[in-house]
Design a protein around this motif. Structure first.
Motif, PDB file in Angstrom:
ATOM      1  N   TYR A  39       4.171   2.167  10.731  1.00 50.36           N
ATOM      2  CA  TYR A  39       3.756   0.986  10.025  1.00 50.36           C
ATOM      3  C   TYR A  39       3.540   1.455   8.800  1.00 50.36           C
ATOM      4  CZ  TYR A  39       0.540  -2.520   7.945  1.00 50.36           C
ATOM      5  OH  TYR A  39      -0.070  -3.292   7.268  1.00 50.36           O
ATOM      6  N   GLU A  40       2.829   2.601   8.294  1.00 52.05           N
ATOM      7  CA  GLU A  40       2.725   2.835   6.972  1.00 52.05           C
ATOM      8  C   GLU A  40       4.095   3.527   6.220  1.00 52.05           C
ATOM      9  OE1 GLU A  40       0.156   2.968   5.333  1.00 52.05           O
ATOM     10  OE2 GLU A  40      -1.249   2.167   7.077  1.00 52.05           O
ATOM     11  N   GLN A  41       4.760   3.869   7.058  1.00 49.16           N
ATOM     12  CA  GLN A  41       6.260   4.542   6.270  1.00 49.16           C
ATOM     13  C   GLN A  41       6.885   2.994   6.084  1.00 49.16           C
ATOM     14  OE1 GLN A  41       7.667   6.779   9.820  1.00 49.16           O
ATOM     15  NE2 GLN A  41       7.456   8.780   8.558  1.00 49.16           N
ATOM     16  N   VAL A  42       7.011   1.881   7.238  1.00 48.94           N
ATOM     17  CA  VAL A  42       7.813   0.896   6.761  1.00 48.94           C
ATOM     18  C   VAL A  42       7.108   0.040   5.373  1.00 48.94           C
ATOM     19  CG1 VAL A  42       8.031  -1.440   7.620  1.00 48.94           C
ATOM     20  CG2 VAL A  42       8.601   0.599   9.011  1.00 48.94           C
ATOM     21  N   ILE A  84      10.893  -9.907   2.878  1.00 49.48           N
ATOM     22  CA  ILE A  84       9.696  -9.781   3.683  1.00 49.48           C
ATOM     23  C   ILE A  84       8.614 -10.283   3.037  1.00 49.48           C
ATOM     24  CG2 ILE A  84       8.535  -8.207   4.882  1.00 49.48           C
ATOM     25  CD1 ILE A  84      11.311  -6.585   5.495  1.00 49.48           C
ATOM     26  N   THR A  85       7.794 -11.263   3.653  1.00 45.46           N
ATOM     27  CA  THR A  85       6.694 -11.600   3.219  1.00 45.46           C
ATOM     28  C   THR A  85       5.330 -11.344   3.619  1.00 45.46           C
ATOM     29  OG1 THR A  85       6.706 -13.638   4.548  1.00 45.46           O
ATOM     30  CG2 THR A  85       7.861 -13.942   2.391  1.00 45.46           C
ATOM     31  N   GLU A  86       5.298 -10.641   4.663  1.00 44.40           N
ATOM     32  CA  GLU A  86       4.202  -9.976   5.696  1.00 44.40           C
ATOM     33  C   GLU A  86       4.478  -9.034   6.701  1.00 44.40           C
ATOM     34  OE1 GLU A  86       0.921 -11.894   8.284  1.00 44.40           O
ATOM     35  OE2 GLU A  86       1.846 -13.099   6.973  1.00 44.40           O
ATOM     36  N   ILE A  87       3.880  -7.983   6.399  1.00 44.91           N
ATOM     37  CA  ILE A  87       3.854  -6.984   7.724  1.00 44.91           C
ATOM     38  C   ILE A  87       2.751  -6.775   8.351  1.00 44.91           C
ATOM     39  CG2 ILE A  87       4.186  -4.563   7.842  1.00 44.91           C
ATOM     40  CD1 ILE A  87       5.267  -4.497   5.288  1.00 44.91           C
ATOM     41  N   THR A  88       2.758  -6.827   9.742  1.00 46.45           N
ATOM     42  CA  THR A  88       1.757  -6.695  10.712  1.00 46.45           C
ATOM     43  C   THR A  88       1.957  -5.719  11.798  1.00 46.45           C
ATOM     44  OG1 THR A  88       1.493  -9.141  10.368  1.00 46.45           O
ATOM     45  CG2 THR A  88       0.210  -8.261  12.061  1.00 46.45           C
ATOM     46  N   LEU A  89       0.794  -4.826  12.272  1.00 41.73           N
ATOM     47  CA  LEU A  89       0.763  -4.159  13.156  1.00 41.73           C
ATOM     48  C   LEU A  89      -0.112  -4.535  14.240  1.00 41.73           C
ATOM     49  CD1 LEU A  89       1.204  -1.339  14.461  1.00 41.73           C
ATOM     50  CD2 LEU A  89      -0.622  -0.348  13.345  1.00 41.73           C
ATOM     51  N   LYS A  90       0.301  -4.704  15.485  1.00 43.60           N
ATOM     52  CA  LYS A  90      -0.383  -4.963  16.652  1.00 43.60           C
ATOM     53  C   LYS A  90      -0.320  -4.040  17.911  1.00 43.60           C
ATOM     54  CE  LYS A  90       0.797 -10.040  16.289  1.00 43.60           C
ATOM     55  NZ  LYS A  90       1.340 -11.122  16.948  1.00 43.60           N
ATOM     56  N   GLU A  91      -1.422  -3.889  18.305  1.00 44.45           N
ATOM     57  CA  GLU A  91      -1.275  -2.758  19.536  1.00 44.45           C
ATOM     58  C   GLU A  91      -2.098  -3.223  20.681  1.00 44.45           C
ATOM     59  OE1 GLU A  91      -1.653   1.605  17.884  1.00 44.45           O
ATOM     60  OE2 GLU A  91      -2.958   0.138  16.561  1.00 44.45           O
ATOM     61  N   GLY A  92      -1.285  -3.778  21.802  1.00 45.91           N
ATOM     62  CA  GLY A  92      -2.186  -4.237  23.039  1.00 45.91           C
ATOM     63  C   GLY A  92      -2.849  -3.143  23.778  1.00 45.91           C
TER      64      GLY A  92
END
Length: 180
Positions: A170-173, A123-131
Motif C-alpha cells: 500500500y505504501e509503495q503504491v 486514480i482518485t482514491e487508494i484504500t487498504l482493507k484487511e479482513g
C-alpha cells in the motif's frame, strides 16, 4: 503492391517498478464464500430438493421424503465452495499487477480475461482493507478507485485482492501514484 510499415528502432520495453501478485489461500476463499454457500444451501435444498421430490414422486422412485432435500443441500454446500476454490486458484495464477512510472497495467481472470491500463492521474482514491481471515495470513486488499465512466457513472477502479504484505505494498503504491 502494398507497403508494409517498417520501424527503424524497436521501442525498448519499459520494466515495471513494482509487480504484485495475489496469494491463494484456500481458508480465505472459503471464509469469503461461506455466507453465500449457506444461503444457497438453504435455497438449493428447498427449491431443487422440492423439484427432485416431485420428480421422484411422479416416477414412483422409492426414496425417503427427506433424501432429495438433503442431497441437494449437501451438493450445494460442498459443490459451490469447491467451484469457487478452483476458479479463484486459476484466476490468481494468471493475475499480475504491474506498476510502471505513470500507470498500472494488469491482467486477471479465468473464464473471462481482462487486461487493463490505468494511468495514475485517473486514480482518485487508494484504500487498504484487511479482513479477519486475510490478517491471519498476512494478506489484504488494496482498492484503487477512478472516476466513473459514462456507462458506469459510479466509482470504478480495481481491487488488488489477497496481496501479501499489504501495508508495505500500500505504501509503495501510494508513493508511486503520488509522484506523478
Amino acid at each position: 503492391m502494398s507497403a508494409t510499415p517498417t520501424f527503424s528502432q524497436t521501442p525498448r520495453q519499459e520494466q515495471p517498478l513494482l509487480v504484485v501478485r495475489p496469494r491463494f489461500v484456500p481458508d480465505v476463499v472459503i471464509a469469503s464464500t461461506l455466507p453465500l454457500a449457506i444461503f444457497l444451501t438453504l435455497w438449493g435444498g428447498g427449491f431443487c430438493g422440492g423439484f427432485f421430490y416431485v420428480l421422484f414422486d411422479k416416477q414412483d422412485v422409492n426414496t425417503p421424503t427427506w433424501f432429495p432435500f438433503v442431497a441437494c443441500a449437501l451438493s450445494t454446500f460442498f459443490g459451490l465452495p469447491l467451484l469457487v476454490l478452483i476458479g479463484t486458484q486459476r484466476m490468481y495464477a494468471r493475475t499480475e499487477y504491474r506498476f510502471y512510472r505513470d500507470r498500472l497495467e494488469f491482467e486477471e481472470g479465468f473464464w473471462t480475461i481482462e487486461k487493463k491500463m490505468i494511468p495514475y492521474n485517473r486514480i482518485t482514491e487508494i484504500t487498504l482493507k484487511e479482513g479477519v481471515m486475510q490478517r491471519r495470513y498476512g494478506l489484504g486488499t488494496i482498492e484503487l478507485l477512478t472516476a466513473g465512466t459514462a456507462t458506469r457513472p459510479q466509482q470504478s477502479g480495481i481491487e488488488l485482492r489477497d496481496i501479501p504484505n499489504p501495508s508495505e505494498v500500500y505504501e509503495q503504491v501510494k508513493a508511486l501514484i503520488h509522484t506523478t
